[in-house]
Write a protein that holds these residues in place. Structure first.
Motif, PDB file in Angstrom:
ATOM      1  N   ASP A  35      15.958  78.612  43.893  1.00  8.04           N
ATOM      2  CA  ASP A  35      16.877  78.458  42.771  1.00  8.04           C
ATOM      3  C   ASP A  35      16.512  77.252  41.912  1.00  8.04           C
ATOM      4  O   ASP A  35      17.050  77.070  40.824  1.00  8.04           O
ATOM      5  CB  ASP A  35      18.328  78.358  43.259  1.00  8.04           C
ATOM      6  N   GLY A  36      15.537  76.443  42.381  1.00  2.00           N
ATOM      7  CA  GLY A  36      15.036  75.337  41.577  1.00  2.00           C
ATOM      8  C   GLY A  36      13.954  75.765  40.603  1.00  2.00           C
ATOM      9  O   GLY A  36      13.484  74.960  39.800  1.00  2.00           O
ATOM     10  N   ALA A  37      13.544  77.027  40.643  1.00  2.00           N
ATOM     11  CA  ALA A  37      12.526  77.539  39.714  1.00  2.00           C
ATOM     12  C   ALA A  37      13.221  78.265  38.575  1.00  2.00           C
ATOM     13  O   ALA A  37      13.999  79.178  38.802  1.00  2.00           O
ATOM     14  CB  ALA A  37      11.582  78.495  40.455  1.00  2.00           C
ATOM     15  N   ALA A  38      12.950  77.838  37.362  1.00  5.66           N
ATOM     16  CA  ALA A  38      13.573  78.464  36.192  1.00  5.66           C
ATOM     17  C   ALA A  38      12.823  78.015  34.950  1.00  5.66           C
ATOM     18  O   ALA A  38      12.085  77.024  34.968  1.00  5.66           O
ATOM     19  CB  ALA A  38      15.044  78.080  36.090  1.00  5.66           C
ATOM     20  N   ASP A  39      13.023  78.742  33.872  1.00  8.46           N
ATOM     21  CA  ASP A  39      12.427  78.364  32.593  1.00  8.46           C
ATOM     22  C   ASP A  39      13.329  77.439  31.802  1.00  8.46           C
ATOM     23  O   ASP A  39      12.876  76.740  30.896  1.00  8.46           O
ATOM     24  CB  ASP A  39      12.116  79.621  31.770  1.00  8.46           C
ATOM     25  N   ALA A  40      14.615  77.424  32.109  1.00  8.63           N
ATOM     26  CA  ALA A  40      15.565  76.535  31.459  1.00  8.63           C
ATOM     27  C   ALA A  40      16.824  76.443  32.312  1.00  8.63           C
ATOM     28  O   ALA A  40      17.173  77.396  33.017  1.00  8.63           O
ATOM     29  CB  ALA A  40      15.927  77.043  30.059  1.00  8.63           C
ATOM     30  N   TYR A  41      17.489  75.290  32.256  1.00  7.20           N
ATOM     31  CA  TYR A  41      18.767  75.067  32.935  1.00  7.20           C
ATOM     32  C   TYR A  41      19.839  74.818  31.876  1.00  7.20           C
ATOM     33  O   TYR A  41      20.070  73.671  31.481  1.00  7.20           O
ATOM     34  CB  TYR A  41      18.708  73.840  33.845  1.00  7.20           C
ATOM     35  N   PRO A  42      20.510  75.822  31.386  1.00  6.68           N
ATOM     36  CA  PRO A  42      21.528  75.604  30.353  1.00  6.68           C
ATOM     37  C   PRO A  42      22.625  74.628  30.767  1.00  6.68           C
ATOM     38  O   PRO A  42      23.160  73.891  29.924  1.00  6.68           O
ATOM     39  CB  PRO A  42      22.094  77.014  30.129  1.00  6.68           C
ATOM     40  N   LEU A  43      22.981  74.596  32.054  1.00  4.22           N
ATOM     41  CA  LEU A  43      24.048  73.717  32.538  1.00  4.22           C
ATOM     42  C   LEU A  43      23.503  72.435  33.166  1.00  4.22           C
ATOM     43  O   LEU A  43      24.265  71.651  33.735  1.00  4.22           O
ATOM     44  CB  LEU A  43      24.905  74.451  33.575  1.00  4.22           C
ATOM     45  N   GLY A  44      22.213  72.211  33.051  1.00  3.70           N
ATOM     46  CA  GLY A  44      21.567  71.126  33.785  1.00  3.70           C
ATOM     47  C   GLY A  44      21.994  69.719  33.412  1.00  3.70           C
ATOM     48  O   GLY A  44      21.762  68.780  34.179  1.00  3.70           O
ATOM     49  N   ASP A  45      22.614  69.526  32.253  1.00  8.15           N
ATOM     50  CA  ASP A  45      23.087  68.198  31.856  1.00  8.15           C
ATOM     51  C   ASP A  45      24.546  67.964  32.218  1.00  8.15           C
ATOM     52  O   ASP A  45      25.062  66.875  31.988  1.00  8.15           O
ATOM     53  CB  ASP A  45      22.932  68.011  30.339  1.00  8.15           C
ATOM     54  N   LEU A  46      25.203  68.959  32.767  1.00  7.08           N
ATOM     55  CA  LEU A  46      26.637  68.869  33.029  1.00  7.08           C
ATOM     56  C   LEU A  46      26.934  68.701  34.517  1.00  7.08           C
ATOM     57  O   LEU A  46      26.417  69.451  35.354  1.00  7.08           O
ATOM     58  CB  LEU A  46      27.351  70.127  32.536  1.00  7.08           C
ATOM     59  N   TYR A  47      27.787  67.726  34.834  1.00  5.68           N
ATOM     60  CA  TYR A  47      28.276  67.600  36.198  1.00  5.68           C
ATOM     61  C   TYR A  47      29.159  68.806  36.522  1.00  5.68           C
ATOM     62  O   TYR A  47      29.676  69.469  35.621  1.00  5.68           O
ATOM     63  CB  TYR A  47      29.096  66.312  36.351  1.00  5.68           C
ATOM     64  N   LYS A  48      29.325  69.080  37.798  1.00  2.00           N
ATOM     65  CA  LYS A  48      30.157  70.206  38.208  1.00  2.00           C
ATOM     66  C   LYS A  48      31.557  70.101  37.603  1.00  2.00           C
ATOM     67  O   LYS A  48      32.148  71.112  37.190  1.00  2.00           O
ATOM     68  CB  LYS A  48      30.261  70.251  39.737  1.00  2.00           C
ATOM     69  N   THR A  49      32.072  68.897  37.538  1.00  2.00           N
ATOM     70  CA  THR A  49      33.388  68.663  36.920  1.00  2.00           C
ATOM     71  C   THR A  49      33.402  69.179  35.487  1.00  2.00           C
ATOM     72  O   THR A  49      34.379  69.796  35.038  1.00  2.00           O
ATOM     73  CB  THR A  49      33.706  67.157  36.931  1.00  2.00           C
ATOM     74  N   GLU A  50      32.322  68.945  34.748  1.00  2.00           N
ATOM     75  CA  GLU A  50      32.232  69.377  33.354  1.00  2.00           C
ATOM     76  C   GLU A  50      31.985  70.874  33.247  1.00  2.00           C
ATOM     77  O   GLU A  50      32.471  71.526  32.316  1.00  2.00           O
ATOM     78  CB  GLU A  50      31.127  68.597  32.653  1.00  2.00           C
ATOM     79  N   VAL A  51      31.248  71.424  34.210  1.00  6.17           N
ATOM     80  CA  VAL A  51      31.036  72.873  34.227  1.00  6.17           C
ATOM     81  C   VAL A  51      32.372  73.587  34.394  1.00  6.17           C
ATOM     82  O   VAL A  51      32.640  74.594  33.730  1.00  6.17           O
ATOM     83  CB  VAL A  51      30.061  73.287  35.353  1.00  6.17           C
ATOM     84  N   ARG A  52      33.211  73.078  35.281  1.00  8.40           N
ATOM     85  CA  ARG A  52      34.532  73.681  35.473  1.00  8.40           C
ATOM     86  C   ARG A  52      35.332  73.669  34.169  1.00  8.40           C
ATOM     87  O   ARG A  52      35.959  74.664  33.793  1.00  8.40           O
ATOM     88  CB  ARG A  52      35.305  72.926  36.551  1.00  8.40           C
ATOM     89  N   ALA A  53      35.311  72.534  33.484  1.00 11.12           N
ATOM     90  CA  ALA A  53      36.052  72.421  32.227  1.00 11.12           C
ATOM     91  C   ALA A  53      35.482  73.362  31.171  1.00 11.12           C
ATOM     92  O   ALA A  53      36.236  74.030  30.449  1.00 11.12           O
ATOM     93  CB  ALA A  53      36.014  70.977  31.731  1.00 11.12           C
ATOM     94  N   LEU A  54      34.152  73.436  31.082  1.00  8.14           N
ATOM     95  CA  LEU A  54      33.523  74.321  30.102  1.00  8.14           C
ATOM     96  C   LEU A  54      33.800  75.779  30.440  1.00  8.14           C
ATOM     97  O   LEU A  54      34.061  76.597  29.546  1.00  8.14           O
ATOM     98  CB  LEU A  54      32.017  74.072  30.062  1.00  8.14           C
ATOM     99  N   ALA A  55      33.757  76.117  31.723  1.00  2.00           N
ATOM    100  CA  ALA A  55      34.014  77.490  32.142  1.00  2.00           C
ATOM    101  C   ALA A  55      35.412  77.943  31.733  1.00  2.00           C
ATOM    102  O   ALA A  55      35.603  79.059  31.236  1.00  2.00           O
ATOM    103  CB  ALA A  55      33.831  77.621  33.651  1.00  2.00           C
ATOM    104  N   LYS A  56      36.382  77.070  31.935  1.00  2.55           N
ATOM    105  CA  LYS A  56      37.745  77.401  31.500  1.00  2.55           C
ATOM    106  C   LYS A  56      37.789  77.592  29.996  1.00  2.55           C
ATOM    107  O   LYS A  56      38.454  78.503  29.490  1.00  2.55           O
ATOM    108  CB  LYS A  56      38.705  76.280  31.909  1.00  2.55           C
ATOM    109  N   ARG A  57      37.069  76.748  29.283  1.00  2.00           N
ATOM    110  CA  ARG A  57      37.077  76.792  27.820  1.00  2.00           C
ATOM    111  C   ARG A  57      36.485  78.087  27.283  1.00  2.00           C
ATOM    112  O   ARG A  57      36.969  78.635  26.281  1.00  2.00           O
ATOM    113  CB  ARG A  57      36.293  75.589  27.278  1.00  2.00           C
ATOM    114  N   ILE A  58      35.443  78.602  27.926  1.00  2.00           N
ATOM    115  CA  ILE A  58      34.780  79.807  27.410  1.00  2.00           C
ATOM    116  C   ILE A  58      35.353  81.087  28.009  1.00  2.00           C
ATOM    117  O   ILE A  58      34.866  82.183  27.732  1.00  2.00           O
ATOM    118  CB  ILE A  58      33.259  79.764  27.631  1.00  2.00           C
ATOM    119  N   GLY A  59      36.375  80.952  28.839  1.00  2.00           N
ATOM    120  CA  GLY A  59      37.068  82.135  29.329  1.00  2.00           C
ATOM    121  C   GLY A  59      36.625  82.701  30.652  1.00  2.00           C
ATOM    122  O   GLY A  59      36.929  83.860  30.965  1.00  2.00           O
TER     123      GLY A  59
END
Length: 302
Positions: free
Chosen positions: A185-209
């Motif tokens: 799972d460490g192999a990828a061409d891009a990490y769209p969420l790679g700059d966000l802490y899990k705390t921020e991912v949770r907040a963004l996830a709620k925001r986008i539905g």
């Protein structure tokens, strides 16, 4: 990791003294930045679209939703890659999400592939006659890594055959702790969420539905049945994220951060150790540096 404080730049979204991005304006800027980045990355690569391995968890669901916003549903392929019975519910959830997003979804059962690997290769590569019995926990982790690499084999096969890029689903918390498998799972061409802490991912996830049932789900990498992030890391992200923010982004000492956050010193040291010891996972494999050779500069503009 010293005691000096510093101002950081968080993914190009303004300047911050280390606070998490969870407010509505900040999350909208983050959302726009990620969507633009996915679109630009795909266009620059001349790719037809992207592949997202979907587990039914928050990170992969948010990644898929942002990819659809960036590219359209016809250019996003979701993969369900279960290996254990305990993952059936997650894959069913992923399929439901994919149907709601209108993207193509394919499920591949990896258990027979893993069993074939164990019979054909793993048994021959054990460290001596007593390998299994001597270090069973290490073997469990090794097989978990194999599972992660099998998943990425599938994602890249699909990407190669369909001229797509693979979007990784790791977040900043996982990357800093090395909580991923090299070439898995460490192999990828891009990490769209790679700059966000899990705390921020949770907040963004709620925001986008992203559905509440997914946002509140117990985090798990799915390495083996019953595995959870908290069990593996020794703490929940509610503890880990504020600590990492102070240690990494603000360069506080372990003692100061633990005192401020009222975290057990041993837990704080363990998290810091994980961050330091997994640096190799976040770097390209080293070369000897012969004749000052190393990472090459781009040739464009010559």
């Amino acid at each position: 990791m010293g005691a000096e404080r510093k101002t950081i730049v968080d993914a190009g979204i303004g300047r911050t003294t280390g606070t998490f991005i969870t407010d509505r304006p900040g999350l909208e800027r983050v959302r726009s930045r990620i969507v633009d980045d996915i679109r630009t990355t795909v266009e620059d690569a001349g790719a037809a679209g992207v592949v997202v391995a979907m587990s039914g968890g928050i990170d992969s669901t948010a990644t898929a939703e942002l990819a659809v916003e960036a590219l359209g549903s016809d250019r996003v392929l979701g993969l369900g890659l279960p290996c254990h019975k305990s993952e059936r519910a997650g894959v069913s959830e992923a399929r439901t999400i994919a149907e709601g997003l209108g993207i193509e979804f394919r499920e591949i059962q990896l258990r027979p592939v893993l069993e074939a690997f164990e019979e054909a290769a793993a048994i021959e590569l054990e460290p001596g006659d007593d390998g299994d019995d001597a270090r069973p926990d290490e073997r469990t982790h090794a097989i978990g890594n194999v599972t992660a690499r099998l998943r990425m084999c599938c994602a890249y096969y699909a990407a190669n055959r369909q001229r797509r890029l693979v979007l990784g689903t790791a977040n900043r918390s996982e990357l800093l702790l090395g909580y991923f498998t090299k070439h898995g799972d460490g192999a990828a061409d891009a990490y769209p969420l790679g700059d966000l802490y899990k705390t921020e991912v949770r907040a963004l996830a709620k925001r986008i539905g992203v559905p509440r049932r997914i946002v509140s789900k117990e985090p798990s990498a799915g390495f083996w049945a019953g595995q959870t992030d908290a069990d593996e890391l020794g703490a929940t992200y509610d503890v880990i994220d504020p600590l990492l923010r102070r240690l990494v982004d603000e360069d506080e000492s372990i003692e100061d951060a633990a005192t401020t956050l009222e975290i057990d010193r041993e837990t704080a040291r363990s998290i810091a150790w994980l961050c330091d010891e997994t640096e190799h996972k976040r770097s390209m494999p080293p070369t000897p540096g012969i004749a000052d050779r190393g990472a090459e500069r781009p040739l464009t503009g010559q």
